[in-house]
Design an enzyme around this catalytic site. Structure first.
Site: not given
Length: 226
Positions: A128, A141
């Site tokens: 990501s 995250y």
């Protein structure tokens, strides 16, 4: 044909990766047991399901026993976080996000290393943008994705017969993205996000790169021209 295992394949990006690899690979579709996973296996005639809960390590160990050779492993499964400030994030959130996004990925990789070595295979980590830059309210995250980056880099250094690719997409037009935007309190505009098909194409491009080249890091950002 070579064999590819894709985690998180039941929908979204994982399903698109599966559809684009299907013409050239025998597929193992990873995911929790679900009608969506079974439907995709039926759609992609000849695909098999790898229906396990990735954090049930005994179940995963039993499921991989029959895999003696594996050409491609695509780590796509993952979870988002609740987008709280560090001061408001409970320890349970840290445990959950890191367990799914990092620990389970490391364990599946470890268990499949003999099969990957046998094939001189390719491991793709769908990371990501948060694995390269941490923003406010994204700490658990981002930490999981920074850890995933470290796992990929270490694996690449330790396993010279394997190719290891990290893909760093920006935010993708998926159901999870809709949930995140709702948490952020914004209106959803799909054109501002990457299409799953575009990210899947980058994954497939890495897999199909000729063997004399090692695609290590791929960064994708949305253009807003979708």
């Amino acid at each position: 044909m070579p064999t590819a295992l894709i985690t998180g394949a039941s929908r979204g990006l994982g399903a698109q990766i599966a559809r684009q690899l299907a013409p050239t690979h025998d597929l193992l579709l990873g995911g929790r047991p679900s009608p969506e996973l079974d439907h995709l296996a039926t759609e992609l005639d000849g695909a098999s399901t790898f229906a396990v809960e990735l954090t049930d390590y005994d179940e995963v160990a039993a499921a991989v026993e029959t895999i003696s050779e594996l050409d491609v492993l695509v780590h796509n499964a993952g979870v988002g976080s609740s987008l709280e400030h560090v001061s408001d994030t409970p320890v349970e959130e840290w445990h959950h996000v890191l367990e799914v996004n990092l620990v389970a990925v490391a364990e599946l990789t470890r268990l499949l290393l003999p099969a990957l070595r046998q094939a001189e295979g390719h491991v793709v980590f769908v990371n990501s943008g948060a694995g390269r830059s941490a923003k406010p309210r994204w700490a658990p995250y981002a930490a999981s994705k920074f850890g995933l980056r470290a796992l990929a880099d270490s694996l690449r250094a330790e396993e010279p017969t394997l190719r290891v690719t990290s893909v760093y997409p920006g935010r993708i037009d998926t159901d999870m993205q809709r949930e995140l935007v709702a948490i952020e309190g914004r209106d959803y505009d799909a054109s501002q996000f990457l299409r799953p098909e575009s990210v899947a194409a980058a994954v497939v491009h890495a897999v199909e790169t000729p063997a004399d080249a090692h695609p290590q890091d791929i960064v994708l950002r949305p253009t807003g021209r979708g």
